[in-house]
Design a protein around this motif. Structure first.
Motif, PDB file in Angstrom:
ATOM      1  N   ALA A  26      -0.944  -1.052  36.058  1.00 30.84           N
ATOM      2  CA  ALA A  26      -2.317  -0.532  35.954  1.00 30.84           C
ATOM      3  C   ALA A  26      -2.334   0.914  35.468  1.00 30.84           C
ATOM      4  CB  ALA A  26      -3.001  -0.622  37.312  1.00 30.84           C
ATOM      5  N   LEU A  27      -1.132   1.533  35.375  1.00 32.15           N
ATOM      6  CA  LEU A  27      -0.981   2.920  34.898  1.00 32.15           C
ATOM      7  C   LEU A  27      -1.782   3.916  35.744  1.00 32.15           C
ATOM      8  CD1 LEU A  27      -1.124   2.276  31.024  1.00 32.15           C
ATOM      9  CD2 LEU A  27       0.876   2.318  32.504  1.00 32.15           C
ATOM     10  N   GLN A  28      -1.764   3.679  37.044  1.00 31.32           N
ATOM     11  CA  GLN A  28      -2.482   4.569  37.961  1.00 31.32           C
ATOM     12  C   GLN A  28      -1.529   5.301  38.896  1.00 31.32           C
ATOM     13  OE1 GLN A  28      -5.864   5.075  38.211  1.00 31.32           O
ATOM     14  NE2 GLN A  28      -6.052   3.876  36.330  1.00 31.32           N
ATOM     15  N   CYS A  29      -0.194   5.222  38.626  1.00 36.92           N
ATOM     16  CA  CYS A  29       0.802   5.801  39.553  1.00 36.92           C
ATOM     17  C   CYS A  29       0.464   7.253  39.906  1.00 36.92           C
ATOM     18  CB  CYS A  29       2.201   5.767  38.957  1.00 36.92           C
ATOM     19  SG  CYS A  29       2.751   4.163  38.409  1.00 36.92           S
ATOM     20  N   ASP A  30       0.098   8.030  38.892  1.00 35.75           N
ATOM     21  CA  ASP A  30      -0.112   9.460  39.135  1.00 35.75           C
ATOM     22  C   ASP A  30      -1.424   9.755  39.849  1.00 35.75           C
ATOM     23  OD1 ASP A  30      -1.504   8.597  36.876  1.00 35.75           O
ATOM     24  OD2 ASP A  30      -1.606  10.626  36.060  1.00 35.75           O
ATOM     25  N   SER A  31      -2.326   8.780  39.885  1.00 29.58           N
ATOM     26  CA  SER A  31      -3.629   9.042  40.510  1.00 29.58           C
ATOM     27  C   SER A  31      -3.618   8.719  41.989  1.00 29.58           C
ATOM     28  CB  SER A  31      -4.703   8.199  39.820  1.00 29.58           C
ATOM     29  OG  SER A  31      -4.575   6.838  40.238  1.00 29.58           O
ATOM     30  N   GLY A  32      -2.585   8.001  42.437  1.00 23.72           N
ATOM     31  CA  GLY A  32      -2.546   7.584  43.843  1.00 23.72           C
ATOM     32  C   GLY A  32      -3.492   6.430  44.134  1.00 23.72           C
ATOM     33  N   ARG A  33      -4.056   5.822  43.083  1.00 21.95           N
ATOM     34  CA  ARG A  33      -5.011   4.733  43.316  1.00 21.95           C
ATOM     35  C   ARG A  33      -4.469   3.389  42.838  1.00 21.95           C
ATOM     36  NH1 ARG A  33      -8.510   8.624  41.172  1.00 21.95           N
ATOM     37  NH2 ARG A  33      -8.646   7.458  39.234  1.00 21.95           N
ATOM     38  N   CYS A  34      -3.168   3.177  43.004  1.00 20.83           N
ATOM     39  CA  CYS A  34      -2.541   1.922  42.563  1.00 20.83           C
ATOM     40  C   CYS A  34      -3.262   0.738  43.198  1.00 20.83           C
ATOM     41  CB  CYS A  34      -1.066   1.930  42.980  1.00 20.83           C
ATOM     42  SG  CYS A  34      -0.245   0.344  42.739  1.00 20.83           S
ATOM     43  N   PRO A  35      -3.843  -0.141  42.377  1.00 19.29           N
ATOM     44  CA  PRO A  35      -4.671  -1.209  42.944  1.00 19.29           C
ATOM     45  C   PRO A  35      -3.892  -2.260  43.726  1.00 19.29           C
ATOM     46  CG  PRO A  35      -4.456  -1.484  40.561  1.00 19.29           C
ATOM     47  CD  PRO A  35      -3.825  -0.170  40.903  1.00 19.29           C
ATOM     48  N   VAL A  36      -2.552  -2.325  43.510  1.00 15.22           N
ATOM     49  CA  VAL A  36      -1.782  -3.335  44.242  1.00 15.22           C
ATOM     50  C   VAL A  36      -0.978  -2.723  45.402  1.00 15.22           C
ATOM     51  CG1 VAL A  36      -1.689  -5.090  42.430  1.00 15.22           C
ATOM     52  CG2 VAL A  36      -0.002  -3.254  42.439  1.00 15.22           C
ATOM     53  N   GLY A  37      -1.279  -1.474  45.742  1.00 17.45           N
ATOM     54  CA  GLY A  37      -0.713  -0.895  46.969  1.00 17.45           C
ATOM     55  C   GLY A  37       0.733  -0.440  46.873  1.00 17.45           C
ATOM     56  N   ILE A  38       1.253  -0.261  45.636  1.00 17.22           N
ATOM     57  CA  ILE A  38       2.666   0.141  45.501  1.00 17.22           C
ATOM     58  C   ILE A  38       2.795   1.664  45.387  1.00 17.22           C
ATOM     59  CG2 ILE A  38       4.758  -0.071  44.093  1.00 17.22           C
ATOM     60  CD1 ILE A  38       3.758  -2.865  43.263  1.00 17.22           C
ATOM     61  N   ALA A  39       2.176   2.245  44.369  1.00 17.18           N
ATOM     62  CA  ALA A  39       2.291   3.700  44.144  1.00 17.18           C
ATOM     63  C   ALA A  39       1.044   4.392  44.702  1.00 17.18           C
ATOM     64  CB  ALA A  39       2.472   3.991  42.653  1.00 17.18           C
ATOM     65  N   THR A  40       0.876   4.350  45.992  1.00 18.35           N
ATOM     66  CA  THR A  40      -0.299   4.954  46.617  1.00 18.35           C
ATOM     67  C   THR A  40       0.009   5.291  48.066  1.00 18.35           C
ATOM     68  OG1 THR A  40      -2.608   4.588  47.231  1.00 18.35           O
ATOM     69  CG2 THR A  40      -1.191   2.662  47.262  1.00 18.35           C
ATOM     70  N   GLN A  41      -0.706   6.273  48.592  1.00 15.27           N
ATOM     71  CA  GLN A  41      -0.597   6.565  50.029  1.00 15.27           C
ATOM     72  C   GLN A  41      -1.924   6.256  50.711  1.00 15.27           C
ATOM     73  OE1 GLN A  41       2.404   7.355  51.303  1.00 15.27           O
ATOM     74  NE2 GLN A  41       3.103   7.125  49.198  1.00 15.27           N
ATOM     75  N   ASP A  42      -2.797   5.509  50.029  1.00 17.64           N
ATOM     76  CA  ASP A  42      -4.103   5.155  50.588  1.00 17.64           C
ATOM     77  C   ASP A  42      -3.955   3.876  51.416  1.00 17.64           C
ATOM     78  OD1 ASP A  42      -6.636   4.151  51.041  1.00 17.64           O
ATOM     79  OD2 ASP A  42      -7.425   4.854  49.101  1.00 17.64           O
ATOM     80  N   LYS A  43      -4.223   4.025  52.696  1.00 15.54           N
ATOM     81  CA  LYS A  43      -4.011   2.896  53.609  1.00 15.54           C
ATOM     82  C   LYS A  43      -4.790   1.648  53.183  1.00 15.54           C
ATOM     83  CE  LYS A  43      -3.754   1.677  58.368  1.00 15.54           C
ATOM     84  NZ  LYS A  43      -4.240   1.742  59.698  1.00 15.54           N
ATOM     85  N   ASN A  44      -5.986   1.890  52.692  1.00 11.81           N
ATOM     86  CA  ASN A  44      -6.815   0.740  52.289  1.00 11.81           C
ATOM     87  C   ASN A  44      -6.176  -0.039  51.154  1.00 11.81           C
ATOM     88  OD1 ASN A  44      -8.899   1.102  54.127  1.00 11.81           O
ATOM     89  ND2 ASN A  44      -9.719   2.781  52.873  1.00 11.81           N
TER      90      ASN A  44
END
Ligand SMILES: Cc1cc2nc3c(=O)[nH]c(=O)nc-3n(C[C@H](O)[C@H](O)[C@H](O)COP(=O)(O)O)c2cc1C
Length: 388
Positions: free
Chosen positions: A292-310
């Motif tokens: 999804a190319l969101q690694c740097d935003s912290g908003r990885c939609p599949v929960g891999i490259a993110t620290q957002d619990k949701n």
């Protein structure tokens, strides 16, 4: 014409030179360095648990060992980058005491320092002297949080010789676990000088990991990712060439990383000198990465490259660990099938004269002709050294 049979169904290589007291039997395919912090806690736990299930190793990345690596239960390679996370004193320098305490953990099978890290812009929050993770990339000490950018260079050593002394120190402090380095080749002469120092002082790392220029991390500055370093095949061949030239090949295992995601990729890397391979992004795909190319935003939609619990709570560890283990197992199976079809009964039979690439219209060349066109000879900086 006559396919062979590969005896070993689980291709493994022993890592550990003459000064190593606890050699490690490694799979030829393992999880490359990706820190907790760049990946979520569920992603790290699933990778480690997958490594345990499949019997292979998991590199912690420069963020060091987190509780999620331990929870997963896989064999760990503890990476020590310039921030010394996990063995850092209150001034940010390497601490022998903290290293010794942590490296004794039975899950830690190898250690390694990252020799060349580039300028890591990633900010990592930590608390001086304390190894306790509080989640979301933070470390605490007395409730205080500090923000740290991994420095571009190590403070524990400053040149090839002092790096070798540091490697030996880590080996002694870890009671003889294998210790290695990871680098992307930039200046060839720097690497040749390292070989000379190894030969001269008879101190060797147990393994050297070569990352190709095609390596990827969301943390590196874009210009670094796009433009710096030697591509994997050229770098592997060069390093193999140098280790042979200086008679170091028996002491050191060579590990390769850079877009190695199929059995044929593994075979090609081995033909150029690799003993073992790593995959970072392949393992992310096994976890469910959809690019999804969101690694740097912290908003990885599949929960891999993110620290957002949701987001990361949606990554089901029990399911994904099996996928990670299956990806590994099926890639090894495929490697064996291709080896058998090609007549390679063992890993030693995979040689560069057997692999071909089209170099221009109507012309193919073997990897031997492309990457090893002449017999190794020392460069001009080697004059003062006696060769085998
Ligand atoms: C999310 C992510 C984080 C990474 N973090 C690290 C790290 O902490 N230390 C390191 O040496 N390499 C790190 N890398 C680089 C990988 O370990 C690997 O060398 C590189 O991506 C090439 O392998 P690949 O093509 O299989 O991804 C990271 C890569 C990714 C994708």
């Amino acid at each position: 014409m006559f396919p062979v049979h590969v005896q070993a169904k689980d291709l493994r290589v022993t890592v550990g030179g003459s000064r190593c007291k606890q050699p490690y039997s490694a799979s030829i395919y393992n999880i490359s360095a990706m820190s907790y912090g760049s990946l979520s806690k569920t992603a790290v736990t699933a990778l480690s648990a997958g490594a345990k299930l499949g019997g292979f190793a998991h590199n912690t990345g420069e963020g060091g060992v987190s509780p999620f690596h331990i929870e997963g239960g896989g064999d760990l390679i503890w990476q020590i980058g310039t921030g010394y996370f996990g063995c850092r004193d209150k001034d940010g320098n390497f601490s022998e005491k903290l290293f010794k305490e942590q490296v004794a953990h039975p899950h830690i099978k190898n250690g390694g320092d990252q020799a060349v890290s580039g300028s890591q812009a990633r900010a990592r929050r930590y608390t001086a002297g304390c190894q306790e993770y509080t989640g979301d990339r933070s470390y605490t000490q007395g409730g205080t949080l500090y923000t740290v950018a991994s420095p571009p260079a190590h403070s524990a050593f400053s040149d090839q010789f002092t790096m070798l002394l540091y490697i030996d120190k880590l080996r002694v402090l870890s009671d003889g676990k294998p210790i290695g380095i990871k680098l992307c080749i930039g200046n060839k002469q720097e690497f040749e000088r390292l070989c000379q120092e190894m030969k001269h002082n008879r101190i060797y790392p147990d393994f050297i990991t070569i990352d190709g220029a095609e390596g990827g991390t969301g943390a590196a500055p874009l210009e670094f990712t796009d433009s710096l370093g030697m591509p994997l095949y050229d770098a592997l061949a060069y390093v193999q060439h140098m280790l042979e030239l200086y008679g170091l090949r028996d002491e050191i295992k060579l590990i390769a990383a850079g877009k190695i995601i199929t059995g044929v990729d593994i075979i090609k890397a081995i033909s150029l000198g690799a003993d073992i391979c790593y995959s970072a992004r392949g393992m992310m795909f096994a976890l469910g990465c959809i690019q999804a190319l969101q690694c740097d935003s912290g908003r990885c939609p599949v929960g891999i490259a993110t620290q957002d619990k949701n987001l990361y709570k949606g990554l089901d560890v029990a399911d994904k660990r099996v996928r990670v283990a299956n990806f590994h197992g099926n890639t090894i199976k495929s490697t064996i099938e291709v080896m058998e079809a090609c007549g390679f009964a063992s890993l030693q039979d995979i040689t560069p004269d057997k692999i071909f690439r089209r170099v221009e219209q109507g012309q193919t060349k073997s990897f031997k002709d492309i990457y090893f066109p002449k017999k190794p000879s020392p460069s001009s900086i080697s004059k003062n050294y006696v060769l085998n």
